[in-house]
Design an enzyme around this catalytic site. Structure first.
Site, PDB file in Angstrom:
ATOM      1  N   PRO A   2       0.820  -1.168   0.014  1.00  0.00           N
ATOM      2  CA  PRO A   2       0.052   0.099   0.002  1.00  0.00           C
ATOM      3  C   PRO A   2       0.743   1.160  -0.017  1.00  0.00           C
ATOM      4  O   PRO A   2       1.780   1.487   0.767  1.00  0.00           O
ATOM      5  CB  PRO A   2      -0.875  -0.115   1.509  1.00  0.00           C
ATOM      6  CG  PRO A   2      -0.650  -1.390   1.793  1.00  0.00           C
ATOM      7  CD  PRO A   2       0.431  -2.213   0.914  1.00  0.00           C
ATOM      8  N   GLU A   3       0.678   2.034  -0.932  1.00  0.00           N
ATOM      9  CA  GLU A   3       1.315   3.377  -0.882  1.00  0.00           C
ATOM     10  C   GLU A   3       0.378   4.452  -0.279  1.00  0.00           C
ATOM     11  O   GLU A   3      -0.596   3.863   0.138  1.00  0.00           O
ATOM     12  CB  GLU A   3       1.826   3.685  -2.397  1.00  0.00           C
ATOM     13  CG  GLU A   3       2.917   2.917  -2.870  1.00  0.00           C
ATOM     14  CD  GLU A   3       3.721   3.271  -3.940  1.00  0.00           C
ATOM     15  OE1 GLU A   3       3.985   4.558  -4.014  1.00  0.00           O
ATOM     16  OE2 GLU A   3       4.244   2.617  -4.703  1.00  0.00           O
TER      17      GLU A   3
END
Length: 270
Positions: A2-3
DNA sequence: AAAGACACCTGGGAGC
DNA sequence: TGCTCCCAGGTGTCTT
């Protein structure tokens, strides 16, 4: 991971279910995450009300009346709100059970994520060195230019450095550099002022668009409601090595920087 | 001081 | 079918 867009999407997804809720129980099935979950975390949070959910860099902060829970999703982590009775599966390491009967369920196959108490020496240490949020006005040319001016490191390494700016991971760094026409391996000090201005604008634009569309779905990520994000189809170069560039038709190449794949168009990016 | 290597961990896919 | 090898969204810490 997840960015940043995935973390922000998660925050928005879970916030309505958590805000104002009282914590009934913290169930830890596997405490061995990046750092062990503190033994006394359950005692500290039990019975407390969650006042708000905020985000700093890629950390989710569940603010309580006293203190906060600091959650990081690592590379493969995810949070969902589910009925507390739903049987846990293999990688469901933590449940934060609420008075509503629902729970915040943390799933993380690779266990690079973390659940820490904040404030604590560790949490302070993790947050203290962080640079500005990319979507704020603080992240601008006057801030970034002096940091690049004498820096020999590759521009991609610089924008992925959390001390420079937070939340720009491999996917979005790769995409923003393509959009700006800058080769990821170019030394930061050799990026022109005009290009640097464009890069900042593209980082902001791409992150904002990804948040708007619910994040990028790769292997593990789904939104807190279980639905996938829709940004992946918008990726121009990330994960597309060997394919034709949408802009010029050249074959997209890949190189390695800091043990990480770096895709670029040899024709569009100089 | 800065850049690079390595570490944590599991799962999926490619190739044999 | 199954084995081995490589790769993956992050980031702190140890080595050069």
């Amino acid at each position: 991971m997840p960015e940043l867009p995935e973390v922000e999407t998660s925050r928005r997804g879970i916030a309505p279910h958590l805000t104002g809720q009282t914590i009934r129980q913290l169930i830890v099935r596997n405490a061995q995450l990046r750092w062990p979950i503190p033994d006394d975390l359950a005692a500290k949070v039990n019975g407390q009300e969650i006042t708000q959910i905020t985000r700093r860099a890629k950390y989710l902060l569940l603010a309580l009346k006293q203190g906060a829970i600091m959650v990081h999703l690592g590379m493969s982590g995810r949070v969902r709100v589910v009925n507390a009775e739903l049987p846990a599966e293999k990688h469901d390491h933590v449940d934060l059970v609420l008075a509503s009967g629902q729970c915040l369920r943390f799933t993380d196959p690779r266990r690079f994520g973390s659940w820490l108490w904040h404030p604590s020496p560790r949490s302070e240490q993790l947050l203290s060195h962080l640079g500005p949020e990319p979507l704020t006005d603080e992240f601008n040319f006057d801030y970034l230019y002096p940091l690049c001016r004498n820096r020999k490191a590759a521009i991609k390494q610089v924008i992925m450095d959390n001390q420079v700016v937070v939340g720009v991971g491999n996917i979005y760094a790769t995409e923003a550099l393509f959009a700006s026409g800058i080769r990821p391996t170019r030394s930061a000090q050799k990026v022109t002022q005009q290009q640097l201005k464009q890069l900042i604008q593209h980082i902001k634009r791409i992150l904002a668009a990804a948040i708007e569309q619910g994040g990028t779905t790769l292997k593990d990520f789904t939104r807190s409601d279980g639905k996938p994000g829709y940004f992946k189809q918008a990726l121009q170069v990330y994960g597309r090595a060997g394919e034709a560039c949408d802009s010029c038709g050249s074959t997209i190449k890949t190189t390695r920087q800091g043990q990480r794949a770096s895709a670029y168009c040899p024709s569009c990016q100089k």
